[in-house]
Design a protein around this motif. Sequence first.
Motif, PDB file in Angstrom:
ATOM      1  N   ALA A  63       0.891  -1.385  -0.058  1.00  0.00           N
ATOM      2  CA  ALA A  63       0.010  -0.050   0.073  1.00  0.00           C
ATOM      3  C   ALA A  63       0.900   1.401   0.053  1.00  0.00           C
ATOM      4  CB  ALA A  63      -0.893   0.208   1.106  1.00  0.00           C
ATOM      5  N   ASP A  64       2.102   1.172   0.746  1.00  0.00           N
ATOM      6  CA  ASP A  64       2.886   2.502   0.895  1.00  0.00           C
ATOM      7  C   ASP A  64       3.449   2.862  -0.511  1.00  0.00           C
ATOM      8  OD1 ASP A  64       2.173   2.744   3.401  1.00  0.00           O
ATOM      9  OD2 ASP A  64       3.724   1.679   4.167  1.00  0.00           O
ATOM     10  N   LEU A  65       3.921   1.461  -1.089  1.00  0.00           N
ATOM     11  CA  LEU A  65       4.870   1.665  -2.319  1.00  0.00           C
ATOM     12  C   LEU A  65       3.743   1.937  -3.711  1.00  0.00           C
ATOM     13  CD1 LEU A  65       6.802  -1.830  -2.469  1.00  0.00           C
ATOM     14  CD2 LEU A  65       7.696   0.484  -2.307  1.00  0.00           C
ATOM     15  N   SER A  66       2.587   1.467  -3.620  1.00  0.00           N
ATOM     16  CA  SER A  66       1.823   1.634  -4.642  1.00  0.00           C
ATOM     17  C   SER A  66       0.872   3.015  -4.313  1.00  0.00           C
ATOM     18  CB  SER A  66       0.767   0.512  -4.844  1.00  0.00           C
ATOM     19  OG  SER A  66       0.178   0.317  -4.221  1.00  0.00           O
ATOM     20  N   LYS A  67       0.851   3.415  -3.196  1.00  0.00           N
ATOM     21  CA  LYS A  67      -0.243   4.598  -3.073  1.00  0.00           C
ATOM     22  C   LYS A  67      -1.580   4.074  -3.099  1.00  0.00           C
ATOM     23  CE  LYS A  67       3.051   7.487  -2.180  1.00  0.00           C
ATOM     24  NZ  LYS A  67       3.874   6.972  -1.215  1.00  0.00           N
ATOM     25  N   VAL A  68      -2.066   2.880  -2.977  1.00  0.00           N
ATOM     26  CA  VAL A  68      -3.210   2.263  -3.020  1.00  0.00           C
ATOM     27  C   VAL A  68      -3.451   2.133  -1.679  1.00  0.00           C
ATOM     28  CG1 VAL A  68      -4.740   0.094  -3.779  1.00  0.00           C
ATOM     29  CG2 VAL A  68      -2.949   1.210  -5.379  1.00  0.00           C
ATOM     30  N   SER A  69      -4.833   2.156  -1.107  1.00  0.00           N
ATOM     31  CA  SER A  69      -5.145   1.826   0.139  1.00  0.00           C
ATOM     32  C   SER A  69      -4.853   0.399   0.576  1.00  0.00           C
ATOM     33  CB  SER A  69      -6.500   2.595   0.420  1.00  0.00           C
ATOM     34  OG  SER A  69      -7.520   1.570   0.074  1.00  0.00           O
ATOM     35  N   LEU A  70      -4.577   0.199   1.714  1.00  0.00           N
ATOM     36  CA  LEU A  70      -4.626  -1.142   2.454  1.00  0.00           C
ATOM     37  C   LEU A  70      -5.927  -1.723   2.265  1.00  0.00           C
ATOM     38  CD1 LEU A  70      -3.079  -3.174   4.063  1.00  0.00           C
ATOM     39  CD2 LEU A  70      -3.830  -2.023   6.015  1.00  0.00           C
ATOM     40  N   ARG A  71      -7.103  -1.209   2.263  1.00  0.00           N
ATOM     41  CA  ARG A  71      -8.280  -1.886   2.487  1.00  0.00           C
ATOM     42  C   ARG A  71      -8.457  -2.365   1.054  1.00  0.00           C
ATOM     43  NH1 ARG A  71     -14.338   0.896   4.094  1.00  0.00           N
ATOM     44  NH2 ARG A  71     -15.299  -0.814   3.343  1.00  0.00           N
ATOM     45  N   THR A  72      -8.432  -1.398   0.042  1.00  0.00           N
ATOM     46  CA  THR A  72      -8.320  -1.879  -1.447  1.00  0.00           C
ATOM     47  C   THR A  72      -7.844  -3.246  -1.594  1.00  0.00           C
ATOM     48  OG1 THR A  72      -8.937   0.538  -2.259  1.00  0.00           O
ATOM     49  CG2 THR A  72      -8.216  -1.032  -3.857  1.00  0.00           C
ATOM     50  N   ILE A  73      -6.528  -3.205  -1.268  1.00  0.00           N
ATOM     51  CA  ILE A  73      -5.454  -4.319  -1.589  1.00  0.00           C
ATOM     52  C   ILE A  73      -6.069  -5.550  -0.798  1.00  0.00           C
ATOM     53  CG2 ILE A  73      -3.141  -5.290  -1.151  1.00  0.00           C
ATOM     54  CD1 ILE A  73      -2.073  -2.359  -1.342  1.00  0.00           C
ATOM     55  N   VAL A  74      -6.650  -5.280   0.409  1.00  0.00           N
ATOM     56  CA  VAL A  74      -7.022  -6.552   1.190  1.00  0.00           C
ATOM     57  C   VAL A  74      -8.283  -7.187   0.327  1.00  0.00           C
ATOM     58  CG1 VAL A  74      -8.134  -7.511   3.424  1.00  0.00           C
ATOM     59  CG2 VAL A  74      -6.107  -5.872   3.493  1.00  0.00           C
ATOM     60  N   GLN A  75      -9.293  -6.177   0.007  1.00  0.00           N
ATOM     61  CA  GLN A  75     -10.361  -6.651  -0.726  1.00  0.00           C
ATOM     62  C   GLN A  75      -9.925  -7.293  -2.255  1.00  0.00           C
ATOM     63  OE1 GLN A  75     -12.392  -2.974  -0.590  1.00  0.00           O
ATOM     64  NE2 GLN A  75     -13.828  -3.339   1.043  1.00  0.00           N
ATOM     65  N   PHE A  76      -9.231  -6.649  -2.658  1.00  0.00           N
ATOM     66  CA  PHE A  76      -8.751  -7.341  -3.894  1.00  0.00           C
ATOM     67  C   PHE A  76      -8.183  -8.638  -3.995  1.00  0.00           C
ATOM     68  CE2 PHE A  76      -5.487  -7.425  -7.233  1.00  0.00           C
ATOM     69  CZ  PHE A  76      -6.171  -8.059  -8.271  1.00  0.00           C
ATOM     70  N   GLU A  77      -7.252  -8.631  -2.808  1.00  0.00           N
ATOM     71  CA  GLU A  77      -6.520 -10.015  -2.697  1.00  0.00           C
ATOM     72  C   GLU A  77      -7.613 -11.094  -2.232  1.00  0.00           C
ATOM     73  OE1 GLU A  77      -3.011 -10.065  -0.356  1.00  0.00           O
ATOM     74  OE2 GLU A  77      -1.780  -8.777  -2.182  1.00  0.00           O
ATOM     75  N   ARG A  78      -8.387 -10.669  -1.530  1.00  0.00           N
ATOM     76  CA  ARG A  78      -9.424 -11.676  -0.875  1.00  0.00           C
ATOM     77  C   ARG A  78     -10.564 -12.119  -1.948  1.00  0.00           C
ATOM     78  NH1 ARG A  78     -11.676  -8.857   3.967  1.00  0.00           N
ATOM     79  NH2 ARG A  78      -9.958  -9.086   5.384  1.00  0.00           N
ATOM     80  N   GLY A  79     -10.652 -11.237  -3.173  1.00  0.00           N
ATOM     81  CA  GLY A  79     -11.577 -11.365  -4.130  1.00  0.00           C
ATOM     82  C   GLY A  79     -12.837 -11.009  -3.811  1.00  0.00           C
ATOM     83  N   SER A  80     -12.937 -10.184  -2.804  1.00  0.00           N
ATOM     84  CA  SER A  80     -14.055  -9.673  -2.472  1.00  0.00           C
ATOM     85  C   SER A  80     -14.733  -8.390  -3.004  1.00  0.00           C
ATOM     86  CB  SER A  80     -14.266  -9.291  -0.752  1.00  0.00           C
ATOM     87  OG  SER A  80     -13.415  -8.346  -0.590  1.00  0.00           O
ATOM     88  N   LYS A  81     -13.848  -7.804  -3.768  1.00  0.00           N
ATOM     89  CA  LYS A  81     -14.065  -6.443  -4.443  1.00  0.00           C
ATOM     90  C   LYS A  81     -13.015  -6.275  -5.872  1.00  0.00           C
ATOM     91  CE  LYS A  81     -14.365  -1.529  -4.219  1.00  0.00           C
ATOM     92  NZ  LYS A  81     -14.325  -0.240  -3.402  1.00  0.00           N
TER      93      LYS A  81
END
Length: 121
Positions: A63-81
């Motif tokens: 998240a820090d490297l990409s400037k993408v929110s942690l929540r977005t990364i978690v949801q994407f990796e889980r497949g929930s969003k």
Amino acid sequence: MIRAPQSVGVVRLLKAETHFQQPFPKTSIFALFVQQGIWTMKVSAAQVRAARGLLDISQQELADLSKVSLRTIVQFERGSKPASESILQALKLSLEAAGIEFISENGGGLGVRLARGTANT
């Protein structure tokens, strides 16, 4: 005279004392990359997880490297969003900058690997 946008998607053209607003064309940088064949591969959640594993970085560090929110990364990796194209681009470019090569589905399936010369420390 063209000035920097005051808000996303709007350029203020200043002529004398009259202000005109024109929206940017709907073509984004990402769409131009796709049209030019620069960006052709989508990134899967499994690839992002595998890339983080190879680099030994956490979701927060990505998240820090990409400037993408942690929540977005978690949801994407889980497949929930599903992630937007701009999020996928940010993740892919950040991981590539950190030394990851994305492997397209070429008969063996999607994958990731460390680029040559990248040390996993």
